[in-house]
Design a protein around this motif. Structure first.
Motif, PDB file in Angstrom:
ATOM      1  N   CYS A 161      10.827  12.058   1.812  1.00  0.00           N
ATOM      2  CA  CYS A 161      10.877  12.996   0.680  1.00  0.00           C
ATOM      3  C   CYS A 161      12.200  12.859  -0.068  1.00  0.00           C
ATOM      4  CB  CYS A 161      10.708  14.414   1.214  1.00  0.00           C
ATOM      5  SG  CYS A 161      10.706  15.676  -0.051  1.00  0.00           S
ATOM      6  N   GLU A 162      12.150  12.713  -1.370  1.00  0.00           N
ATOM      7  CA  GLU A 162      13.345  12.482  -2.176  1.00  0.00           C
ATOM      8  C   GLU A 162      14.058  13.756  -2.602  1.00  0.00           C
ATOM      9  OE1 GLU A 162      12.386  10.006  -5.498  1.00  0.00           O
ATOM     10  OE2 GLU A 162      11.077   8.713  -4.320  1.00  0.00           O
ATOM     11  N   ARG A 190       0.862  -1.180   0.000  1.00  0.00           N
ATOM     12  CA  ARG A 190       0.000   0.000   0.000  1.00  0.00           C
ATOM     13  C   ARG A 190       0.906   1.239   0.000  1.00  0.00           C
ATOM     14  NH1 ARG A 190      -5.499  -0.683   1.651  1.00  0.00           N
ATOM     15  NH2 ARG A 190      -5.984  -2.900   2.005  1.00  0.00           N
ATOM     16  N   MET A 191       1.049   1.868  -1.145  1.00  0.00           N
ATOM     17  CA  MET A 191       1.937   3.017  -1.277  1.00  0.00           C
ATOM     18  C   MET A 191       1.511   4.183  -0.390  1.00  0.00           C
ATOM     19  SD  MET A 191       4.280   1.937  -3.321  1.00  0.00           S
ATOM     20  CE  MET A 191       5.166   3.410  -3.827  1.00  0.00           C
ATOM     21  N   ARG A 192       0.236   4.235  -0.042  1.00  0.00           N
ATOM     22  CA  ARG A 192      -0.255   5.346   0.763  1.00  0.00           C
ATOM     23  C   ARG A 192       0.241   5.303   2.203  1.00  0.00           C
ATOM     24  NH1 ARG A 192      -6.616   5.925  -0.039  1.00  0.00           N
ATOM     25  NH2 ARG A 192      -6.214   7.503   1.561  1.00  0.00           N
ATOM     26  N   ARG A 193       0.801   4.191   2.619  1.00  0.00           N
ATOM     27  CA  ARG A 193       1.273   4.082   4.003  1.00  0.00           C
ATOM     28  C   ARG A 193       2.325   5.140   4.346  1.00  0.00           C
ATOM     29  NH1 ARG A 193       2.005  -2.261   3.321  1.00  0.00           N
ATOM     30  NH2 ARG A 193      -0.067  -2.994   3.935  1.00  0.00           N
ATOM     31  N   LEU A 194       3.094   5.558   3.328  1.00  0.00           N
ATOM     32  CA  LEU A 194       4.184   6.511   3.569  1.00  0.00           C
ATOM     33  C   LEU A 194       3.795   7.945   3.217  1.00  0.00           C
ATOM     34  CD1 LEU A 194       7.219   4.451   2.210  1.00  0.00           C
ATOM     35  CD2 LEU A 194       6.304   4.548   4.529  1.00  0.00           C
ATOM     36  N   ARG A 195       2.497   8.198   3.087  1.00  0.00           N
ATOM     37  CA  ARG A 195       2.069   9.533   2.650  1.00  0.00           C
ATOM     38  C   ARG A 195       1.367  10.326   3.738  1.00  0.00           C
ATOM     39  NH1 ARG A 195       0.073   7.311  -3.236  1.00  0.00           N
ATOM     40  NH2 ARG A 195       2.183   6.952  -4.045  1.00  0.00           N
ATOM     41  N   SER A 196       1.476   9.913   4.965  1.00  0.00           N
ATOM     42  CA  SER A 196       0.911  10.707   6.052  1.00  0.00           C
ATOM     43  C   SER A 196       1.940  11.727   6.503  1.00  0.00           C
ATOM     44  CB  SER A 196       0.495   9.810   7.218  1.00  0.00           C
ATOM     45  OG  SER A 196       1.613   9.131   7.742  1.00  0.00           O
ATOM     46  N   GLN A 209       5.712  11.340   5.439  1.00  0.00           N
ATOM     47  CA  GLN A 209       5.945  11.833   4.076  1.00  0.00           C
ATOM     48  C   GLN A 209       7.169  12.731   4.022  1.00  0.00           C
ATOM     49  OE1 GLN A 209       3.345  14.851   1.755  1.00  0.00           O
ATOM     50  NE2 GLN A 209       2.553  12.841   1.186  1.00  0.00           N
ATOM     51  N   ARG A 210       7.365  13.552   5.054  1.00  0.00           N
ATOM     52  CA  ARG A 210       8.543  14.424   5.096  1.00  0.00           C
ATOM     53  C   ARG A 210       9.826  13.606   5.204  1.00  0.00           C
ATOM     54  NH1 ARG A 210       7.433  18.053  10.045  1.00  0.00           N
ATOM     55  NH2 ARG A 210       9.582  18.707   9.645  1.00  0.00           N
TER      56      ARG A 210
END
Length: 324
Positions: free
Chosen positions: A20-21, A6-12, A16-17
């Motif tokens: 960040c790439e 689930r890619m969204r797991r790392l978007r909270s 997410q910060r």
């Protein structure tokens, strides 16, 4: 596979910060300044909202404002009192960029890096970037090189920390490096406009710098927008001639070029977020079509993500305030 992945797991928020790439900071930003010795008070540039021509006497105070925002460097463009066919007002000790550089250096010292644009288009009556044969309407490459060397030396003498030749003359980096070295400025780096395209995105800049041309166009010495491999050849040649930093100009329509250059050569690489890129976003924001702060940040972040180590942008102060 879903549902395990689930890619969204790392978007909270905070996570997410952390993943960040790409990051954008004021250390990436170079602030362009237009110095006009024909004026005594700042003059608005109608096609570039928020940008002004400044008299030399106010260059230091404007640079200090940028420095206080955390911006580490400025790049200077000059509008001289007098123009002629050879751009004679570009290389005198008391000409416009030289005066501004001294003012800034005296005021800010090492707190601000001064970069100077080395070109003749603002200083010539015909508006081209070199010496012209009027009979053939040709910009002459080789006779221009010695003049560019003189301009670079005069800028270094006035306090420039780096010179940035933009005329796209073949051999200009070698000529400038030789002139700097022979005048005891071997430690002054060169940031070459190595991949500078013949672009319609420069229009507002020509209003700002009073550098419109009187005949033809610049496609005889600037790059064809259709070409990509040619950009790598231009960059490679400039590196061999002594360029310390290479540049892609414009930025947003040429992110593919920026990526290829950084990926291929892996040397410090700049991108110029040019006047047309700035003005179109400003106009859209003023019409309520785009959120200015968000689109400014996203645009500059895309340039950084494509490989730019530094970005020349008219959004410099705005993005510095946002990042603060």
């Amino acid at each position: 596979m879903f549902p395990q992945v689930r890619m969204r797991r790392l978007r909270s928020a905070n996570i997410q910060r952390m993943v960040c790439e790409t990051t954008l900071s004021t250390d990436d930003i170079i602030y362009p300044m237009f110095i006009d010795e024909n004026i005594s008070t700042p003059q608005k540039i109608p096609s570039m909202p928020g940008i002004y021509r400044l008299p030399p006497s106010q260059a230091a105070s404007d640079a200090k404002e940028a420095s206080d925002l955390g911006i580490p460097a400025v790049i200077l463009f000059g509008i001289p009192e007098k123009k002629d066919e050879k751009g004679s007002s570009a290389c005198g000790d008391d000409d416009v960029v030289q005066k501004a550089a001294r003012e800034i250096k005296n005021e800010l010292g090492k707190d601000m890096a001064i970069i100077t644009d080395v070109c003749l288009c603002e200083y010539t009556t015909h508006g081209h970037c070199g010496v012209v044969n009027y009979e053939s309407e040709e910009v002459l490459n080789d006779p221009t090189l010695d003049i560019l060397g003189q301009v670079a030396v005069s800028h270094a003498k006035a306090g420039a920390d780096m010179v940035a030749p933009s005329g796209m003359m073949d051999g200009m980096i070698k000529a400038i490096r030789s002139s700097l070295d022979s005048n005891n400025y071997s430690n002054i780096p060169i940031m070459s406009y190595a991949a500078k395209y013949s672009s319609t995105f420069y229009g507002p800049f020509r209003d700002a710098a009073d550098s419109g041309y009187s005949f033809g166009d610049r496609s005889g010495y600037q790059m064809n927008p259709a070409n990509s491999n040619e950009a790598l050849r231009e960059v490679e040649l400039d590196i061999k001639e002594g360029a310390d930093i290479v540049m892609v100009k414009p930025a947003l329509p040429y992110l593919d070029i920026l990526y290829r250059i950084k990926d291929t050569f892996k040397i410090p690489t700049a991108a110029y977020n040019v006047s047309g890129e700035y003005s179109m976003l400003k106009a859209a924001a003023q019409n309520g079509w785009l959120d200015e702060r968000s689109v400014m940040y996203e645009s500059l972040l895309s340039i950084k993500r494509a490989g730019a180590d530094m970005i020349i942008t008219y959004f410099a102060k705005d993005i510095a305030r946002l990042l603060k």
